[in-house]
Design a protein around this motif. Structure first.
Motif, PDB file in Angstrom:
ATOM      1  N   GLU A  40    -125.876 -41.152-100.354  1.00  0.00           N
ATOM      2  CA  GLU A  40    -126.575 -42.123-101.191  1.00  0.00           C
ATOM      3  C   GLU A  40    -128.022 -42.294-100.740  1.00  0.00           C
ATOM      4  O   GLU A  40    -128.944 -42.369-101.567  1.00  0.00           O
ATOM      5  CB  GLU A  40    -125.838 -43.466-101.136  1.00  0.00           C
ATOM      6  CG  GLU A  40    -126.462 -44.573-101.968  1.00  0.00           C
ATOM      7  CD  GLU A  40    -126.333 -44.342-103.466  1.00  0.00           C
ATOM      8  OE1 GLU A  40    -127.069 -45.014-104.226  1.00  0.00           O
ATOM      9  OE2 GLU A  40    -125.519 -43.492-103.866  1.00  0.00           O
ATOM     10  N   LEU A  41    -128.238 -42.332 -99.423  1.00  0.00           N
ATOM     11  CA  LEU A  41    -129.599 -42.449 -98.889  1.00  0.00           C
ATOM     12  C   LEU A  41    -130.432 -41.234 -99.279  1.00  0.00           C
ATOM     13  O   LEU A  41    -131.602 -41.376 -99.681  1.00  0.00           O
ATOM     14  CB  LEU A  41    -129.547 -42.593 -97.369  1.00  0.00           C
ATOM     15  CG  LEU A  41    -130.898 -42.607 -96.641  1.00  0.00           C
ATOM     16  CD1 LEU A  41    -131.733 -43.810 -97.073  1.00  0.00           C
ATOM     17  CD2 LEU A  41    -130.698 -42.620 -95.126  1.00  0.00           C
ATOM     18  N   PHE A  68    -129.973 -39.270-101.855  1.00  0.00           N
ATOM     19  CA  PHE A  68    -130.220 -39.293-103.302  1.00  0.00           C
ATOM     20  C   PHE A  68    -131.336 -40.272-103.642  1.00  0.00           C
ATOM     21  O   PHE A  68    -132.193 -39.992-104.491  1.00  0.00           O
ATOM     22  CB  PHE A  68    -128.939 -39.673-104.051  1.00  0.00           C
ATOM     23  CG  PHE A  68    -129.147 -39.843-105.527  1.00  0.00           C
ATOM     24  CD1 PHE A  68    -129.262 -38.742-106.359  1.00  0.00           C
ATOM     25  CD2 PHE A  68    -129.240 -41.109-106.090  1.00  0.00           C
ATOM     26  CE1 PHE A  68    -129.472 -38.894-107.721  1.00  0.00           C
ATOM     27  CE2 PHE A  68    -129.442 -41.274-107.448  1.00  0.00           C
ATOM     28  CZ  PHE A  68    -129.569 -40.162-108.264  1.00  0.00           C
ATOM     29  N   ARG A  69    -131.332 -41.426-102.992  1.00  0.00           N
ATOM     30  CA  ARG A  69    -132.343 -42.443-103.284  1.00  0.00           C
ATOM     31  C   ARG A  69    -133.715 -42.070-102.736  1.00  0.00           C
ATOM     32  O   ARG A  69    -134.744 -42.415-103.333  1.00  0.00           O
ATOM     33  CB  ARG A  69    -131.920 -43.788-102.687  1.00  0.00           C
ATOM     34  CG  ARG A  69    -130.622 -44.352-103.245  1.00  0.00           C
ATOM     35  CD  ARG A  69    -130.787 -44.759-104.689  1.00  0.00           C
ATOM     36  NE  ARG A  69    -129.558 -45.348-105.225  1.00  0.00           N
ATOM     37  CZ  ARG A  69    -129.407 -45.729-106.495  1.00  0.00           C
ATOM     38  NH1 ARG A  69    -130.412 -45.578-107.348  1.00  0.00           N
ATOM     39  NH2 ARG A  69    -128.255 -46.238-106.901  1.00  0.00           N
ATOM     40  N   GLY A  70    -133.762 -41.382-101.598  1.00  0.00           N
ATOM     41  CA  GLY A  70    -135.045 -41.142-100.936  1.00  0.00           C
ATOM     42  C   GLY A  70    -135.647 -39.774-101.137  1.00  0.00           C
ATOM     43  O   GLY A  70    -136.869 -39.609-101.007  1.00  0.00           O
ATOM     44  N   ASP A  92    -139.560 -43.782-112.654  1.00  0.00           N
ATOM     45  CA  ASP A  92    -139.016 -44.776-111.725  1.00  0.00           C
ATOM     46  C   ASP A  92    -138.737 -44.193-110.341  1.00  0.00           C
ATOM     47  O   ASP A  92    -138.353 -44.923-109.426  1.00  0.00           O
ATOM     48  CB  ASP A  92    -137.733 -45.386-112.295  1.00  0.00           C
ATOM     49  CG  ASP A  92    -136.656 -44.336-112.567  1.00  0.00           C
ATOM     50  OD1 ASP A  92    -137.014 -43.168-112.780  1.00  0.00           O
ATOM     51  OD2 ASP A  92    -135.470 -44.699-112.557  1.00  0.00           O
ATOM     52  N   ARG A  93    -138.939 -42.889-110.179  1.00  0.00           N
ATOM     53  CA  ARG A  93    -138.722 -42.261-108.871  1.00  0.00           C
ATOM     54  C   ARG A  93    -140.029 -41.788-108.231  1.00  0.00           C
ATOM     55  O   ARG A  93    -140.018 -40.982-107.302  1.00  0.00           O
ATOM     56  CB  ARG A  93    -137.754 -41.076-108.997  1.00  0.00           C
ATOM     57  CG  ARG A  93    -136.319 -41.494-109.304  1.00  0.00           C
ATOM     58  CD  ARG A  93    -135.399 -40.274-109.321  1.00  0.00           C
ATOM     59  NE  ARG A  93    -135.397 -39.573-108.047  1.00  0.00           N
ATOM     60  CZ  ARG A  93    -134.594 -39.881-107.006  1.00  0.00           C
ATOM     61  NH1 ARG A  93    -133.743 -40.901-107.106  1.00  0.00           N
ATOM     62  NH2 ARG A  93    -134.644 -39.192-105.893  1.00  0.00           N
ATOM     63  N   THR A 117    -140.449 -41.674-104.426  1.00  0.00           N
ATOM     64  CA  THR A 117    -139.876 -40.612-103.591  1.00  0.00           C
ATOM     65  C   THR A 117    -140.929 -39.606-103.131  1.00  0.00           C
ATOM     66  O   THR A 117    -140.651 -38.797-102.237  1.00  0.00           O
ATOM     67  CB  THR A 117    -138.757 -39.874-104.349  1.00  0.00           C
ATOM     68  OG1 THR A 117    -139.297 -39.283-105.543  1.00  0.00           O
ATOM     69  CG2 THR A 117    -137.639 -40.825-104.718  1.00  0.00           C
ATOM     70  N   THR A 156    -141.197 -41.438 -99.693  1.00  0.00           N
ATOM     71  CA  THR A 156    -139.968 -41.577 -98.899  1.00  0.00           C
ATOM     72  C   THR A 156    -139.388 -40.229 -98.490  1.00  0.00           C
ATOM     73  O   THR A 156    -138.771 -40.113 -97.424  1.00  0.00           O
ATOM     74  CB  THR A 156    -138.921 -42.377 -99.681  1.00  0.00           C
ATOM     75  OG1 THR A 156    -138.658 -41.719-100.936  1.00  0.00           O
ATOM     76  CG2 THR A 156    -139.412 -43.790 -99.958  1.00  0.00           C
ATOM     77  N   SER A 157    -139.594 -39.199 -99.309  1.00  0.00           N
ATOM     78  CA  SER A 157    -139.035 -37.885 -98.978  1.00  0.00           C
ATOM     79  C   SER A 157    -139.629 -37.317 -97.697  1.00  0.00           C
ATOM     80  O   SER A 157    -138.991 -36.487 -97.033  1.00  0.00           O
ATOM     81  CB  SER A 157    -139.269 -36.917-100.144  1.00  0.00           C
ATOM     82  OG  SER A 157    -140.660 -36.773-100.408  1.00  0.00           O
TER      83      SER A 157
END
Length: 281
Positions: free
Chosen positions: A101-102, A104-106, A119-120, A123, A126-127
């Motif tokens: 999940e982390l 996928f979100r990051g 909305d992403r 990333t 964060t990536s």
């Protein structure tokens, strides 16, 4: 500080008249720091005590400058590496489902079925703090600690961070454009690292006395060589579009490299000194 003698004292004293002047000069000399009882120069090393002035640590017994660490990383570099290491440590401590999940979100993913996912956008940043294991993290941390330190010492903290994250974003956008129809999740700070490599061309390849045309030629050759090495590295690691999933993103590396080459001159504040001349000219 000055000393005055009263009339009574001058009548009862049997000392020669020049002694008060001598005492005054001596006290003034001590007050100015020339004597042993005066204030000392804060940069003067006290002889014989083995201690630095004002209660400092022990002096170098050889009498030279105190030894400095062989490697001294800027705090900005330490902070970046520490944050990446912390995220990697947390990933290792999470259950597999939470780790997925982390990721996928990051992880970077900005398109899906040809549509841009606004909305992403976060990333893109964060990536850079997610890595595919400790080895992947170790490579990026090593290049940040070496090449990144050189760039940080030239630009300073704020401009270094601007360049680093601009290269990260440029690398992420380049990967998004290249893989628009077949997107993959992208993780790692390699775009930022290649941005530091691009900036290194301005620091170590070109010379201050080079003409604008010479600088352009050298930077063009440097960029072409780095891009060729990038493609070769991606080919070895399975990162070229050969039908297989991309293990190494040559597009993210290339986008970061170009960002470093193009943005460094905009962020570098040239020192206000006389024009450089070629040595021996």
């Amino acid at each position: 500080m000055s000393i005055t003698l009263s009339a009574a004292q001058s009548e009862t004293t049997a000392a020669p008249a020049f002694r008060p002047q001598k005492l005054t000069l001596e006290l003034n000399r001590r007050e100015s720091g020339d004597g042993d009882g005066g204030r000392r120069n804060p940069f003067e090393r006290r002889g014989g005590s083995g201690q630095e002035p004002d209660g400092g640590g022990p002096a170098n017994p050889n009498g030279g400058a105190d030894p400095q660490p062989a490697v001294q990383l800027p705090k900005t570099i330490i902070l970046l590496i520490a944050l990446m290491a912390l995220v990697q440590f947390i990933r290792g401590a999470l259950p597999p489902e939470l780790d997925r999940e982390l990721m996928f979100r990051g992880a970077l993913l900005l398109t899906y079925q040809g549509n841009f996912l606004w909305d992403r956008l976060y990333t893109l940043i964060t990536s850079a703090f997610l890595h595919d294991g400790w080895l992947h993290f170790g490579f990026n941390a090593f290049w940040l600690a070496t090449i990144g330190t050189l760039v940080q010492r030239v630009l300073g903290d704020v401009r270094f961070l601007l360049l680093f994250f601009a290269a990260v974003i440029a690398g992420g956008l380049a990967q998004t454009v290249i893989a628009w129809e077949s997107p993959v999740f992208l993780i790692g700070a390699s775009g930022g690292v290649f941005g530091m490599i691009g900036a290194l061309g301005h620091i170590s390849v070109v010379k201050p006395w080079d003409s604008p045309l010479q600088r352009l030629r050298k930077l063009t050759v440097f960029t072409a060589i780095m891009m060729a090495l990038n493609l070769a590295y991606a080919y070895i690691g399975g990162g070229l579009p050969t039908g297989e999933p991309m293990a190494i993103s040559w597009a993210a590396h290339g986008g970061g490299l170009l960002a470093g080459v193009l943005l460094f001159p905009l962020l570098w504040k040239r020192p206000q000194i006389a024009p450089f001349r070629r040595p021996g000219a």
